[in-house]
Write a protein that holds these residues in place. Structure first.
Motif, PDB file in Angstrom:
ATOM      1  N   PRO A 503       0.895  -1.208   0.031  1.00 39.68           N
ATOM      2  CA  PRO A 503      -0.007  -0.058   0.182  1.00 39.68           C
ATOM      3  C   PRO A 503       0.691   1.245   0.144  1.00 39.68           C
ATOM      4  N   LYS A 504       2.131   1.215   0.739  1.00 36.52           N
ATOM      5  CA  LYS A 504       3.017   2.415   0.761  1.00 36.52           C
ATOM      6  C   LYS A 504       3.319   2.662  -0.793  1.00 36.52           C
ATOM      7  N   VAL A 505       3.719   1.424  -1.474  1.00 34.43           N
ATOM      8  CA  VAL A 505       4.228   1.873  -2.878  1.00 34.43           C
ATOM      9  C   VAL A 505       3.142   2.305  -3.743  1.00 34.43           C
ATOM     10  N   THR A 506       1.918   2.170  -3.645  1.00 29.79           N
ATOM     11  CA  THR A 506       0.847   2.551  -4.195  1.00 29.79           C
ATOM     12  C   THR A 506       0.628   4.097  -3.873  1.00 29.79           C
ATOM     13  N   ASP A 533       6.178  -0.407 -15.959  1.00 30.51           N
ATOM     14  CA  ASP A 533       6.973  -1.391 -15.603  1.00 30.51           C
ATOM     15  C   ASP A 533       6.425  -1.638 -13.723  1.00 30.51           C
ATOM     16  N   LEU A 534       6.355  -0.658 -13.213  1.00 33.02           N
ATOM     17  CA  LEU A 534       6.283  -0.908 -11.685  1.00 33.02           C
ATOM     18  C   LEU A 534       5.050  -1.296 -11.131  1.00 33.02           C
ATOM     19  N   VAL A 535       4.009  -0.804 -12.148  1.00 33.99           N
ATOM     20  CA  VAL A 535       2.626  -1.462 -12.029  1.00 33.99           C
ATOM     21  C   VAL A 535       2.546  -3.005 -12.195  1.00 33.99           C
ATOM     22  N   GLY A 544      -1.173 -11.441 -10.193  1.00 36.26           N
ATOM     23  CA  GLY A 544      -2.277 -11.231 -11.128  1.00 36.26           C
ATOM     24  C   GLY A 544      -3.483 -10.593 -10.701  1.00 36.26           C
ATOM     25  N   MET A 545      -3.680 -10.558  -9.428  1.00 33.92           N
ATOM     26  CA  MET A 545      -4.904  -9.806  -8.795  1.00 33.92           C
ATOM     27  C   MET A 545      -4.551  -8.428  -8.722  1.00 33.92           C
ATOM     28  N   PRO A 546      -5.426  -7.466  -8.790  1.00 32.07           N
ATOM     29  CA  PRO A 546      -5.069  -6.059  -8.806  1.00 32.07           C
ATOM     30  C   PRO A 546      -4.560  -5.651  -7.376  1.00 32.07           C
ATOM     31  N   ALA A 547      -3.402  -4.775  -7.449  1.00 38.79           N
ATOM     32  CA  ALA A 547      -2.764  -4.366  -6.124  1.00 38.79           C
ATOM     33  C   ALA A 547      -3.714  -3.486  -5.465  1.00 38.79           C
TER      34      ALA A 547
END
Ligand code: FAD
Length: 547
Positions: A503-506, A533-535, A544-547
């Motif tokens: 979550p912090k990355v997002t 690339d990061l996404v 494969g599941m959405p972050a």
């Protein structure tokens, strides 16, 4: 030469202009160990890494500096002795990064012979590994085991053993070793792929490289070349025309990360899954990570990803060993998958293969090192560099020194950890970073001595809150002092945030992207490419599941 993304051109220039004694191909833990050992012996050495440092297996392990209990079961006494003794050495040279961790081994089954055999085995393990008195194994009764870990499924438990291993961050250990080598005169470049070998009369005299960022090619000249490319070792042997005899056998290992509250283990647990395979559950930074799988791998080396069935396997093992109310697949926050570069043995399954390292020498002079463990990196490096010294000494007047890496603290090493934390705790109490004591802890265990510099830099940054200022300072430090070239270098290998705090990355992606684009003059296309690339990496981490 310093490790800075801002000095990339100077680094490339020094690589193309000099003639080295030794080129190390591959910037994982094996290559890093060789680079440091060689540099400290007075060898003129450089490292070329195709992706980022620690991009391969060295950022995807169980992150333990461990004695390898399972090798005792396989009667590999020499390996137990070597990796067991190495734990103490690596802890001594990087105390901020290699931390003792109590490990619980629950024992189950109807017969008490298993209990006494384990007790005996662990004593042998302590003895072989020269374990300190305070760290030696303690055998526990059934009630003591269940008290030590109330989360265990109590059915069938007959007792347990509590022993000590060491927890680390594999990618940070790798980068710290490379930084220390650069302080000792080595040169290291990431995003520099070795495409082919330059030969004279059949002997290797250098390599042809491609810069993965600019697309330019360049040559590096050297008397010797070591192939330390882990899972890619056979690809390099093929380029050399020497892929014969023994070959690699790659197996994939997956780890999953869940919130600690879902699997609230009190300490690390080494437990048996329903199929009898041993699995780790390790608490870290408010999460529990669980692994690993061990399956034969024949797919692409460039895209090693977690599959849904890997996650299901590990969740099943968790449900079997612990009284948890069913962790769902959606609750898995992140994962990583890595390849073990093992040496093939006919008729042996993935789990049965030895983790021993071996050096292959080709007629062109290429030395390839395969197999091994994170834990044994220093001894592996010593063996390789001893051989290099022997060969260089034949044609050279130079006298090279002996191996000193067992007593050379890594640059970031901080032996007075308690004092640092105390000083930072006082600093924190004085107003800034209120309630952010964990931050000081994380900073210290990530960057060691350099955390002072990062904290100082964060104070100079104008920002709405100190936590954001600190993250900005970390990004800048990474670019300026750790050759961070891409978003993923920062989020995956320098901070581990993509594994342990998705979550912090997002939440911080756009802010971090802005710093990169300003500091490294990225074009609009490059910005878009990096974001994409990061996404993709975040989606892969979520299989494969959405972050
Ligand atoms: P890598 O880390 O893979 O490095 C090789 C590098 O070479 C890569 O970065 C790659 O990009 C680069 N490269 C490839 N081709 C080229 C080229 N042409 N030019 C330039 N560079 C190139 N060991 C432990 O001691 N403790 C553990 O807890 C542990 N857990 C593990 C768990 C799993 C799931 C796995 C898979 C392994 C584990 N291991 C553990 C083993 C350990 O992680 C590995 O032995 C070690 O990381 C291998 O390091 P390496 O440097 O040889 O390979």
């Amino acid at each position: 030469m310093s490790l800075s993304a801002l000095h990339r051109n100077e680094t490339k220039k020094s690589l193309s202009e000099a003639t080295f004694d030794l080129i190390v191909v591959g910037g994982g833990i094996t290559g890093a160990g060789i680079l440091l050992d060689a540099a400290t012996r007075g060898i003129k050495v450089c490292m070329l890494e195709k992706h980022d440092f620690a991009y391969g297996t060295s950022s995807r392990s169980t992150k333990l500096i461990h004695g390898g209990l399972r090798y005792l079961k396989q009667l590999e006494f020499g390996l137990v002795h070597e990796v067991g003794s190495e734990r103490a050495v690596v802890h001594k040279i990087a105390p901020h990064l290699v931390l003792p961790e109590k490990m619980l081994l629950p024992l189950s089954g109807g017969k008490s012979t298993g209990y006494w055999l384990t007790s005996f085995g662990l004593s042998v393990y302590d003895w072989l590994a020269g374990v300190r008195k305070e760290d030696r194994r303690v055998m526990l009764t059934r009630p003591q085991t269940l008290k030590a870990e109330p989360l265990l499924n109590s059915k069938g438990i007959i007792g347990g053993a509590l022993y000590t291993e060491y927890r680390t961050d594999d990618a940070r250990l790798t980068i710290e070793i490379i930084k220390t080598a650069c302080d000792q005169g080595a040169v290291a470049l990431n995003y520099a792929e070795v495409k082919s070998f330059v030969k004279e009369n059949g002997s290797i005299k250098g390599v042809e490289c491609i810069d993965g960022l600019s697309g330019n090619t360049f040559q590096v000249k050297s008397k010797m070349v070591v192939n330390a490319t882990g899972p890619w070792v056979d690809q390099l042997r093929l380029k050399d025309g020497s892929l014969e005899g023994k070959r690699l056998h790659l197996t994939k290992g997956v780890h999953i990360v869940v919130d600690h509250q879902l699997v609230p283990v009190k300490q690390a647990v080494y437990f048996e899954g329903p199929d009898g395979r041993m699995v780790f559950a390790i608490p870290r930074d408010g999460k529990t990570y669980i692994g690993t799988t061990d399956t034969d791998y024949r797919e692409s080396l460039e895209e090693v990803v977690t599959k849904r069935e890997d996650v299901e396997y590990l969740l099943k093992a968790v449900g079997y060993a612990f009284a948890v109310s069913g962790v769902s697949i959606q609750e898995v926050e992140s994962t990583w998958a890595g390849l073990r570069p093992l040496i093939h043995e006919d008729g042996k399954s993935a789990s049965e293969l030895s983790r021993k390292d071996e050096i292959f020498e080709s007629s062109s002079g290429l030395l390839s090192i395969a197999g091994g463990k994170l834990t044994g990196y220093r001894k592996m490096a010593e063996r390789v560099v001893d051989l290099v010294v022997e060969k260089l000494s034949v044609e050279d007047e130079n006298i090279f020194g002996d191996c000193v890496t067992d007593r050379l603290p890594l640059t970031a090493s901080y032996s007075d950890l308690d004092n640092f934390l105390q000083a930072k705790a006082n600093f924190l109490k004085n107003g800034e970073f209120t309630a952010q004591k964990n931050l000081a802890h994380r900073l210290m265990h990530t960057y060691g001595r350099a955390s002072e510099k990062i904290l100082d830099q964060s104070r100079l940054i104008v920002s709405s809150d100190p936590v954001t200022a600190l993250l900005k300072a970390e990004v800048m430090y990474g670019i300026e002092s750790e050759s961070v070239e891409k978003l993923s270098d920062f989020f995956v290998r320098r901070t581990g945030l993509l594994y342990f705090d998705l979550p912090k990355v997002t939440a911080t992606l756009e802010m971090v992207l802005k710093i990169f684009s300003e500091r490294l003059n990225w074009s609009a296309d490059r910005i878009q490419q990096e974001r994409g690339d990061l996404v993709k990496l975040m989606t892969d981490a979520r299989f494969g599941m959405p972050a």
